[in-house]
Write a protein that holds these residues in place. Structure first.
Motif, PDB file in Angstrom:
ATOM      1  N   ASN A 155       0.821  -1.209   0.000  1.00  0.00           N
ATOM      2  CA  ASN A 155       0.000   0.000   0.000  1.00  0.00           C
ATOM      3  C   ASN A 155       0.860   1.267   0.000  1.00  0.00           C
ATOM      4  O   ASN A 155       0.483   2.277  -0.610  1.00  0.00           O
ATOM      5  CB  ASN A 155      -0.944   0.000   1.205  1.00  0.00           C
ATOM      6  CG  ASN A 155      -2.124  -0.930   0.996  1.00  0.00           C
ATOM      7  OD1 ASN A 155      -2.248  -1.574  -0.045  1.00  0.00           O
ATOM      8  ND2 ASN A 155      -2.999  -1.014   1.989  1.00  0.00           N
ATOM      9  N   ASP A 156       2.009   1.202   0.686  1.00  0.00           N
ATOM     10  CA  ASP A 156       2.929   2.344   0.649  1.00  0.00           C
ATOM     11  C   ASP A 156       3.380   2.623  -0.782  1.00  0.00           C
ATOM     12  O   ASP A 156       3.367   3.772  -1.248  1.00  0.00           O
ATOM     13  CB  ASP A 156       4.155   2.078   1.520  1.00  0.00           C
ATOM     14  CG  ASP A 156       3.847   2.035   3.007  1.00  0.00           C
ATOM     15  OD1 ASP A 156       2.840   2.643   3.421  1.00  0.00           O
ATOM     16  OD2 ASP A 156       4.615   1.388   3.742  1.00  0.00           O
ATOM     17  N   LEU A 157       3.793   1.569  -1.466  1.00  0.00           N
ATOM     18  CA  LEU A 157       4.258   1.733  -2.840  1.00  0.00           C
ATOM     19  C   LEU A 157       3.124   2.190  -3.753  1.00  0.00           C
ATOM     20  O   LEU A 157       3.328   3.032  -4.634  1.00  0.00           O
ATOM     21  CB  LEU A 157       4.858   0.423  -3.356  1.00  0.00           C
ATOM     22  CG  LEU A 157       6.276   0.107  -2.885  1.00  0.00           C
ATOM     23  CD1 LEU A 157       6.677  -1.293  -3.306  1.00  0.00           C
ATOM     24  CD2 LEU A 157       7.268   1.121  -3.422  1.00  0.00           C
ATOM     25  N   ALA A 158       1.928   1.648  -3.543  1.00  0.00           N
ATOM     26  CA  ALA A 158       0.794   2.080  -4.363  1.00  0.00           C
ATOM     27  C   ALA A 158       0.517   3.568  -4.163  1.00  0.00           C
ATOM     28  O   ALA A 158       0.201   4.290  -5.121  1.00  0.00           O
ATOM     29  CB  ALA A 158      -0.446   1.248  -4.023  1.00  0.00           C
ATOM     30  N   GLY A 159       0.642   4.034  -2.931  1.00  0.00           N
ATOM     31  CA  GLY A 159       0.460   5.464  -2.673  1.00  0.00           C
ATOM     32  C   GLY A 159       1.523   6.298  -3.360  1.00  0.00           C
ATOM     33  O   GLY A 159       1.227   7.372  -3.915  1.00  0.00           O
ATOM     34  N   MET A 160       2.771   5.833  -3.329  1.00  0.00           N
ATOM     35  CA  MET A 160       3.845   6.536  -4.043  1.00  0.00           C
ATOM     36  C   MET A 160       3.567   6.563  -5.543  1.00  0.00           C
ATOM     37  O   MET A 160       3.810   7.580  -6.216  1.00  0.00           O
ATOM     38  CB  MET A 160       5.179   5.837  -3.798  1.00  0.00           C
ATOM     39  CG  MET A 160       5.713   5.915  -2.391  1.00  0.00           C
ATOM     40  SD  MET A 160       7.297   5.021  -2.303  1.00  0.00           S
ATOM     41  CE  MET A 160       7.495   4.905  -0.529  1.00  0.00           C
ATOM     42  N   LEU A 161       3.070   5.451  -6.073  1.00  0.00           N
ATOM     43  CA  LEU A 161       2.773   5.379  -7.498  1.00  0.00           C
ATOM     44  C   LEU A 161       1.692   6.380  -7.878  1.00  0.00           C
ATOM     45  O   LEU A 161       1.780   7.051  -8.921  1.00  0.00           O
ATOM     46  CB  LEU A 161       2.346   3.949  -7.860  1.00  0.00           C
ATOM     47  CG  LEU A 161       2.062   3.653  -9.328  1.00  0.00           C
ATOM     48  CD1 LEU A 161       3.265   3.984 -10.200  1.00  0.00           C
ATOM     49  CD2 LEU A 161       1.656   2.192  -9.500  1.00  0.00           C
ATOM     50  N   TYR A 162       0.683   6.514  -7.040  1.00  0.00           N
ATOM     51  CA  TYR A 162      -0.375   7.491  -7.283  1.00  0.00           C
ATOM     52  C   TYR A 162       0.215   8.905  -7.364  1.00  0.00           C
ATOM     53  O   TYR A 162      -0.069   9.666  -8.300  1.00  0.00           O
ATOM     54  CB  TYR A 162      -1.418   7.423  -6.170  1.00  0.00           C
ATOM     55  CG  TYR A 162      -2.507   8.471  -6.271  1.00  0.00           C
ATOM     56  CD1 TYR A 162      -3.602   8.290  -7.105  1.00  0.00           C
ATOM     57  CD2 TYR A 162      -2.430   9.649  -5.520  1.00  0.00           C
ATOM     58  CE1 TYR A 162      -4.597   9.247  -7.197  1.00  0.00           C
ATOM     59  CE2 TYR A 162      -3.415  10.612  -5.609  1.00  0.00           C
ATOM     60  CZ  TYR A 162      -4.501  10.407  -6.445  1.00  0.00           C
ATOM     61  OH  TYR A 162      -5.487  11.372  -6.542  1.00  0.00           O
ATOM     62  N   ASP A 163       1.070   9.237  -6.394  1.00  0.00           N
ATOM     63  CA  ASP A 163       1.678  10.568  -6.392  1.00  0.00           C
ATOM     64  C   ASP A 163       2.548  10.784  -7.628  1.00  0.00           C
ATOM     65  O   ASP A 163       2.532  11.862  -8.238  1.00  0.00           O
ATOM     66  CB  ASP A 163       2.526  10.750  -5.128  1.00  0.00           C
ATOM     67  CG  ASP A 163       1.683  10.816  -3.863  1.00  0.00           C
ATOM     68  OD1 ASP A 163       0.480  11.139  -3.967  1.00  0.00           O
ATOM     69  OD2 ASP A 163       2.227  10.534  -2.769  1.00  0.00           O
ATOM     70  N   SER A 164       3.308   9.760  -8.000  1.00  0.00           N
ATOM     71  CA  SER A 164       4.174   9.875  -9.175  1.00  0.00           C
ATOM     72  C   SER A 164       3.365  10.145 -10.435  1.00  0.00           C
ATOM     73  O   SER A 164       3.715  11.007 -11.258  1.00  0.00           O
ATOM     74  CB  SER A 164       4.989   8.587  -9.353  1.00  0.00           C
ATOM     75  OG  SER A 164       5.906   8.407  -8.290  1.00  0.00           O
ATOM     76  N   LEU A 165       2.274   9.415 -10.597  1.00  0.00           N
ATOM     77  CA  LEU A 165       1.435   9.597 -11.779  1.00  0.00           C
ATOM     78  C   LEU A 165       0.793  10.972 -11.789  1.00  0.00           C
ATOM     79  O   LEU A 165       0.763  11.666 -12.820  1.00  0.00           O
ATOM     80  CB  LEU A 165       0.366   8.503 -11.827  1.00  0.00           C
ATOM     81  CG  LEU A 165       0.877   7.085 -12.109  1.00  0.00           C
ATOM     82  CD1 LEU A 165      -0.188   6.053 -11.759  1.00  0.00           C
ATOM     83  CD2 LEU A 165       1.282   6.947 -13.579  1.00  0.00           C
ATOM     84  N   GLN A 166       0.295  11.389 -10.638  1.00  0.00           N
ATOM     85  CA  GLN A 166      -0.391  12.678 -10.557  1.00  0.00           C
ATOM     86  C   GLN A 166       0.562  13.843 -10.783  1.00  0.00           C
ATOM     87  O   GLN A 166       0.204  14.838 -11.430  1.00  0.00           O
ATOM     88  CB  GLN A 166      -1.067  12.814  -9.185  1.00  0.00           C
ATOM     89  CG  GLN A 166      -2.222  11.856  -8.945  1.00  0.00           C
ATOM     90  CD  GLN A 166      -3.396  12.115  -9.873  1.00  0.00           C
ATOM     91  OE1 GLN A 166      -3.751  13.270 -10.141  1.00  0.00           O
ATOM     92  NE2 GLN A 166      -4.017  11.050 -10.369  1.00  0.00           N
ATOM     93  N   GLU A 167       1.766  13.722 -10.279  1.00  0.00           N
ATOM     94  CA  GLU A 167       2.703  14.857 -10.306  1.00  0.00           C
ATOM     95  C   GLU A 167       3.564  14.891 -11.566  1.00  0.00           C
ATOM     96  O   GLU A 167       3.921  15.975 -12.048  1.00  0.00           O
ATOM     97  CB  GLU A 167       3.612  14.798  -9.074  1.00  0.00           C
ATOM     98  CG  GLU A 167       2.857  14.979  -7.763  1.00  0.00           C
ATOM     99  CD  GLU A 167       3.701  14.647  -6.546  1.00  0.00           C
ATOM    100  OE1 GLU A 167       4.925  14.414  -6.724  1.00  0.00           O
ATOM    101  OE2 GLU A 167       3.150  14.595  -5.433  1.00  0.00           O
TER     102      GLU A 167
END
Length: 470
Positions: A155-167
């Protein structure tokens, strides 16, 4: 400016050759590097950079051999730690390549070091982005491959992935071309589309993972329904991080013809017998104890999943396919081949050695036997998700990747009449060879798999719930 995708179908992997004004870069090369060298030579270009999007888990990269052959600099994204020399780029660092440039976008999420490479044309306009396993056509990279030794969760990595895609990704213009590292069939995601490239605009409109309304919704969307990653993934990730023996060295020690006496001696020394012929040929006759993984299918992936990495392997191949078999095994880090049967299976058969066979049956023959044979067992070796979607009533699901566990066959023996199927036939022959190797011989392979069975709806009952052999 010149861009070429070099796609390797058996591992669904896309590498890229980029060139401007005689200077070239390779993104995510596979271990056998001849195609990249040949293309650069053909175009009279010098390979200056090797860009890696992350530590690949599903194949061994060609970065070390390619750097040794060309003098090119290996580039990884921020936070990378290796046991060999690389340039660890800063986020947003720009590399000049002839008259164009490539910018590093650090996009952690699939892995911590995951980075994308944004290609800018001669005028400085964003032209394309090479997304590695961060963004696929129709999907994003799986976030459950955290390396051992850290406390980061899926879940930590999934959250990082979300931020990476958004930013970093979604703000790009719709016309920017998306070049991912993998296509359909790869285990690096769960919903990869059939196309091997796309655009930012198309992905924003159609990729399920980019439709999430919040980080929490994104995490749920990308983590639900993930199959377990193949067992060899952490092995390949470690190889890519720590380094490996050159492919030329592997070929030098592996490409040895073995006489029948030498071949038998290797068998006695506990070598694995791997037959890489087409399943149709294998079924008609094979060396007893052989495992069949045909070069015609997802050979490297299944070899990495099913074969040990530390045990010696001897090959039985079609004449002329010996080197190809060794090279394709090396793509997933299987480097313990100690030779191949000289003359192939035909030499073994001509010498009067004992052989084994697997019986093929049509789906309608299974249908005729099913109501009258109380010892009949149908084994469905597809993935759990495939099985759950629809399967023959009372069929037992033993996914192919679980057959490496002897306990998976604990309740099977020769008093059962075992009928094995997969989706179309490739995996079921692998499974049949593995079950035979365990001493269970009353086996039939259903030609055409579930597709052939579904073609006879009046003769079979189907279910959607799961079942297990007790």
């Amino acid at each position: 400016m010149f861009i070429k995708q070099l796609y390797t179908g058996c591992i669904s992997e896309a590498a890229y050759y980029i060139e401007s004004n005689g200077k070239a870069a390779i993104i995510d090369p596979i271990r056998d590097i001849d195609a990249y060298l040949a293309l650069a030579k053909e175009r009279n270009a010098q390979i200056q950079y090797i860009f890696e999007t992350h530590f690949h888990a599903d194949f061994v990269s060609g970065h070390l051999d390619l750097a040794a052959a060309t003098g090119a600099t290996i580039v990884y994204g921020p936070s990378t730690v290796t046991k060999y020399p690389v340039h660890v780029a800063k986020d947003l660092e720009i590399f000049k390549l002839g008259n164009i440039s490539i910018q590093v976008l650090h996009t952690p999420g699939h892995t911590l070091e995951s980075s994308c490479y944004l290609l800018k044309d001669e005028e400085g306009n964003n032209k394309a982005i090479f997304t590695g396993d961060t963004l696929f056509v129709g999907d994003v990279g799986r976030p459950d491959l955290a390396q051992k030794g850290n406390d980061i969760t899926m879940n930590d990595l999934a959250g990082m992935l979300y931020d990476s895609l958004q930013e970093k990704i979604i703000p790009l213009a719709d016309e920017v071309v998306v070049y991912p590292a993998h296509g359909a069939g790869s285990s690096c995601g769960k919903n990869l589309g059939a196309d091997s490239y796309s655009t930012i605009g198309v992905q924003k409109a159609s990729n399920y993972a980019l439709q999430a309304e919040s980080k929490e919704a994104f995490i749920k969307a990308v983590t639900d329904g993930l199959n377990a990653p193949p067992a060899y993934f952490p092995i390949n990730a470690s190889i890519n991080k720590d380094g490996y023996t050159s492919l030329d060295s592997i070929l030098a020690k592996s490409l040895h013809p073995l006489s029948i006496p030498d071949f038998k001696e290797k068998i006695a020394d506990n070598a694995i017998l791997l037959d890489t012929r087409h399943p149709d040929q294998f079924m008609l006759g094979f060396v007893p104890g052989s495992i069949n993984i045909g070069l015609n299918g997802r050979f490297a992936e299944w070899a990495g999943t099913l074969l040990p990495f530390t045990q010696p392997i001897i090959l039985i191949t079609e004449i002329g396919a010996e080197k190809e078999s060794i090279v394709r095994l090396s793509r997933v880090g299987i480097d313990k081949v100690v030779g191949y049967l000289s003359g192939g299976f035909e030499a073994w058969q001509t010498a009067g050695e004992s052989i084994d066979m697997i019986i093929d049956v049509e789906a309608d023959e299974l249908a005729m036997d099913l109501p009258f044979d109380e010892n009949l067992v149908i084994i469905d070796v597809r993935r759990e998700t495939e099985y759950a979607n629809e399967h023959v009533k009372e069929a037992i699901n033993i996914p192919l990747d679980q057959l490496t566990d002897p306990g998976s066959m604990a309740n099977l023996d020769d008093h059962h009449n075992i009928y094995i199927h997969c989706a179309s036939g490739y995996r079921s022959v692998i499974a049949a060879s593995m079950i035979k190797r365990q001493g269970i011989h009353n086996i039939r392979n259903v030609i055409g798999g579930i597709e052939a069975i579904k073609g006879l709806p009046e003769k079979f009952e189907f279910e959607k719930e799961t079942a297990a052999l007790n």
